[in-house]
Design a protein around this motif. Structure first.
Motif, PDB file in Angstrom:
ATOM      1  N   ARG A   1       0.608   9.273  -0.897  1.00 19.40           N
ATOM      2  CA  ARG A   1       1.350  10.530  -0.817  1.00 19.40           C
ATOM      3  C   ARG A   1       2.818  10.352  -1.226  1.00 19.40           C
ATOM      4  N   CYS A   2       2.990   9.921  -2.465  1.00 21.99           N
ATOM      5  CA  CYS A   2       4.335   9.667  -2.965  1.00 21.99           C
ATOM      6  C   CYS A   2       4.366   9.796  -4.483  1.00 21.99           C
ATOM      7  N   LYS A   3       5.574   9.866  -5.022  1.00 22.50           N
ATOM      8  CA  LYS A   3       5.802   9.898  -6.467  1.00 22.50           C
ATOM      9  C   LYS A   3       6.349   8.546  -6.885  1.00 22.50           C
ATOM     10  N   ILE A   4       5.667   7.874  -7.806  1.00 26.59           N
ATOM     11  CA  ILE A   4       6.058   6.529  -8.214  1.00 26.59           C
ATOM     12  C   ILE A   4       6.630   6.584  -9.629  1.00 26.59           C
TER      13      ILE A   4
ATOM     14  N   THR B   1      10.301   2.861  -8.224  1.00 27.45           N
ATOM     15  CA  THR B   1      10.877   3.763  -7.232  1.00 27.45           C
ATOM     16  C   THR B   1       9.768   4.572  -6.584  1.00 27.45           C
ATOM     17  N   VAL B   2       9.812   4.650  -5.271  1.00 29.81           N
ATOM     18  CA  VAL B   2       8.800   5.365  -4.499  1.00 29.81           C
ATOM     19  C   VAL B   2       9.486   6.513  -3.771  1.00 29.81           C
ATOM     20  N   ARG B   3       9.166   7.730  -4.163  1.00 27.11           N
ATOM     21  CA  ARG B   3       9.775   8.914  -3.563  1.00 27.11           C
ATOM     22  C   ARG B   3       8.800   9.575  -2.589  1.00 27.11           C
ATOM     23  N   THR B   4       9.217   9.691  -1.335  1.00 27.20           N
ATOM     24  CA  THR B   4       8.437  10.384  -0.312  1.00 27.20           C
ATOM     25  C   THR B   4       9.326  11.440   0.341  1.00 27.20           C
TER      26      THR B   4
ATOM     27  N   GLY C   1      -2.932  10.951  -2.946  1.00 13.56           N
ATOM     28  CA  GLY C   1      -1.661  11.652  -3.083  1.00 13.56           C
ATOM     29  C   GLY C   1      -0.608  10.915  -3.871  1.00 13.56           C
ATOM     30  N   THR C   2      -0.958   9.836  -4.549  1.00 10.13           N
ATOM     31  CA  THR C   2       0.029   9.108  -5.346  1.00 10.13           C
ATOM     32  C   THR C   2       0.077   9.673  -6.754  1.00 10.13           C
TER      33      THR C   2
ATOM     34  N   TYR D   1       0.841  -1.188   0.000  1.00 10.32           N
ATOM     35  CA  TYR D   1       0.000   0.000   0.000  1.00 10.32           C
ATOM     36  C   TYR D   1       0.882   1.246   0.000  1.00 10.32           C
ATOM     37  N   LEU D   2       0.595   2.194  -0.901  1.00 11.43           N
ATOM     38  CA  LEU D   2       1.371   3.427  -1.013  1.00 11.43           C
ATOM     39  C   LEU D   2       0.433   4.622  -1.028  1.00 11.43           C
TER      40      LEU D   2
END
Length: 314
Positions: free
Chosen positions: A29-32, A40-43, A63-64, A26-27
């Motif tokens: 509020r991040c940039k995928i 890559t998951v950027r938080t 927020g994804t 589960y992801l």
């Protein structure tokens, strides 16, 4: 900025089998994005790499932001992607199957289209829930009634065990906050279980919409399969979470469900159960080409052959 060359997309045969993958991630509020074969998951805390071929389901919360390159990798890897709402009660899209065979899909279509075979598969599903009873002679109405009594008994048992009041199941995706803690946890947990069932069904090349107990919905078969495991996973967990009363019951439930699905080997069991329900063989796939030409007399004949006309010699 250094740009790395992308790797060649994996062929279906090179991808791990669905039962060898993790359950879901589960992801929110991040940039995928992607870096070669990794998502890559950027938080705000930094960047995390996730091997795409090791995932079965990605639950994307609020927020994804997903790049086209990431979705390309996700699709090539056969990952089921679910965009979920604030509390994980929405379901949207999925990746391609991990198999290029249609054996189980054809079998599923044959079974669901024949009334006697349809009922037989439905009875098999109920038999999995009542392993010590003979349900082979029960009608669908009797089976539904017995299953309803079983689930109500599970609710009462868990309510007593965790000392949590229980009235009834209420599912309001448009008004999640109005639900009590148990119903909130059930909604969050069931969304995860549906996601896993959907991923396994699609990975095996089956149709999510051709159900045997449920019907008329694009996820009918997903609900059929998920219902086999609710009494041992999401229902007990929902009452446990309601008793603990965490600050974010949806997030806590998802984490707890993920751990229980892994512990109970639910993914592996889903693969086995679906094949048992739809096929007489343990593994219908072989090393032969899945492509053939349909023949109304022989059933199927080899493709890639220049066949003569009737009466013509080769």
């Amino acid at each position: 900025m250094q740009i790395r060359a992308g790797i060649e997309k994996p062929g279906i045969q090179a991808l791990p089998r669905i039962q060898d993958r993790m359950t879901f991630i589960y992801l929110e509020r991040c940039k995928i994005s992607r870096d070669n074969g990794a998502i890559t998951v950027r938080t705000q805390e930094g960047i995390t790499d996730i091997p795409a071929a090791a995932i079965s389901v990605l639950l994307l919360g609020p927020g994804t932001d997903v790049t086209h390159r990431a979705m390309e990798l996700i699709g090539d890897s056969g990952v089921t992607v679910i965009w979920v709402g604030e509390h994980g009660v929405r379901y949207y899209a999925y990746g391609r199957a991990l198999t290029d065979h249609t054996t189980l899909l054809l079998r599923q279509a044959q079974l669901v289209s024949n009334e006697k075979k349809h009922i037989r598969v439905a009875r098999m599903m109920y038999q999995m829930r009542f392993p010590h009873e003979d349900v082979s002679k029960l009608t669908m109405q009797q089976l539904r009634g017995r299953e309803g009594s079983r689930i109500r008994a599970v609710y009462r048992e868990q309510s007593k065990k965790w000392n949590v009041p229980w009235k009834k199941r209420e599912y309001r995706p448009e008004d999640y906050e109005s639900g009590d803690p148990v119903n909130k946890a059930l909604s969050a947990g069931n969304a995860c279980l549906y996601g896993l069932a959907h991923a396994v069904i699609c990975a095996l090349g089956c149709s999510p919409g051709l159900g045997f107990v449920h019907a008329g919905h694009q996820l009918s078969f997903v609900y059929d399969i998920a219902d086999l495991y609710k009494a041992e996973t999401t229902i007990p967990i929902a009452f446990e979470m309601a008793a603990e009363d965490p600050e974010d019951i949806g997030s806590a439930t998802r984490t707890r469900v993920r751990d229980e699905l892994k512990k109970g080997k639910i993914l592996e069991r889903m693969v086995h159960d679906i094949k048992t329900l739809l096929s007489d063989e343990e593994d219908p796939e072989d090393d032969k080409s899945p492509i053939y030409l349909w023949d109304n007399i022989q059933g199927k004949v080899e493709y890639g052959v220049s066949y003569p006309e009737a009466g013509e010699r080769q």
